[in-house]
Design a protein around this motif. Structure first.
Motif, short mmCIF file in Angstrom:
data_model
loop_
_atom_site.label_atom_id
_atom_site.label_comp_id
_atom_site.label_asym_id
_atom_site.label_seq_id
_atom_site.Cartn_x
_atom_site.Cartn_y
_atom_site.Cartn_z
N PHE A 2 0.83 -1.19 0.00
CA PHE A 2 0.00 0.00 0.00
C PHE A 2 0.87 1.25 0.00
O PHE A 2 0.64 2.18 -0.77
CB PHE A 2 -0.93 0.00 1.22
N HIS A 3 1.89 1.27 0.85
CA HIS A 3 2.78 2.42 0.92
C HIS A 3 3.49 2.63 -0.41
O HIS A 3 3.61 3.76 -0.89
CB HIS A 3 3.80 2.23 2.04
N ALA A 4 3.97 1.55 -1.02
CA ALA A 4 4.67 1.67 -2.31
C ALA A 4 3.76 2.30 -3.36
O ALA A 4 4.20 3.15 -4.14
CB ALA A 4 5.14 0.29 -2.78
N ALA A 5 2.51 1.89 -3.38
CA ALA A 5 1.57 2.44 -4.37
C ALA A 5 1.16 3.87 -4.03
O ALA A 5 1.18 4.75 -4.90
CB ALA A 5 0.34 1.55 -4.46
N GLN A 6 0.80 4.12 -2.78
CA GLN A 6 0.27 5.42 -2.39
C GLN A 6 1.33 6.49 -2.22
O GLN A 6 1.14 7.63 -2.65
CB GLN A 6 -0.53 5.28 -1.09
N GLU A 7 2.43 6.14 -1.61
CA GLU A 7 3.44 7.14 -1.28
C GLU A 7 4.58 7.23 -2.28
O GLU A 7 5.14 8.30 -2.48
CB GLU A 7 4.02 6.84 0.11
N GLY A 9 4.39 5.93 -5.57
CA GLY A 9 3.93 5.94 -6.96
C GLY A 9 4.22 4.66 -7.73
O GLY A 9 4.23 4.67 -8.96
N ILE A 10 4.43 3.56 -7.05
CA ILE A 10 4.71 2.29 -7.72
C ILE A 10 3.43 1.76 -8.35
O ILE A 10 2.39 1.70 -7.71
CB ILE A 10 5.28 1.25 -6.72
N GLU A 11 3.50 1.38 -9.61
CA GLU A 11 2.36 0.77 -10.30
C GLU A 11 2.35 -0.72 -9.97
O GLU A 11 3.14 -1.49 -10.52
CB GLU A 11 2.48 0.98 -11.82
N LEU A 12 1.47 -1.12 -9.07
CA LEU A 12 1.47 -2.50 -8.62
C LEU A 12 1.13 -3.48 -9.75
O LEU A 12 1.66 -4.58 -9.80
CB LEU A 12 0.51 -2.68 -7.45
N ARG A 13 0.27 -3.09 -10.68
CA ARG A 13 -0.09 -4.00 -11.77
C ARG A 13 1.08 -4.26 -12.72
O ARG A 13 1.06 -5.19 -13.50
CB ARG A 13 -1.30 -3.48 -12.52
N GLU A 14 2.12 -3.43 -12.64
CA GLU A 14 3.33 -3.63 -13.44
C GLU A 14 4.47 -4.22 -12.60
O GLU A 14 5.57 -4.39 -13.10
CB GLU A 14 3.77 -2.30 -14.04
#
Length: 75
Positions: A2-7, A9-14
């Motif tokens: 969650f932190h990687a995506a929200q804070e 900007g990591i695109e989890l689907r990639e």
């Protein structure tokens, strides 16, 4: 994740979760990441089963396949 995506900007689907542990693979799948199972064990524990996008015998083999396959590499 969650932190990687929200804070960050990591695109989890990639992104990829590469693990031998079913719990880690399930967490990656639930977060929307692609998953790669490494090792010889099954991707199942009790009631939890994961169908990974990629299965490899070890980490080096998994990475080699990811880098070699156009389906997984970035343009």
């Amino acid at each position: 994740m969650f932190h990687a995506a929200q804070e960050d900007g990591i695109e989890l689907r990639e992104s990829w979760v590469i693990a031998s542990d079913v719990d880690e693979l399930a967490a990656g799948w639930r977060a929307g990441c692609r998953t790669a199972k490494v090792g010889t064990g099954r991707a199942r524990r009790d009631e939890l089963e994961v169908e990974p996008d990629l299965v490899a015998g070890d980490l080096a083999s998994a990475l080699a396949e990811l880098l070699a396959c156009d389906e997984y590499s970035r343009a």
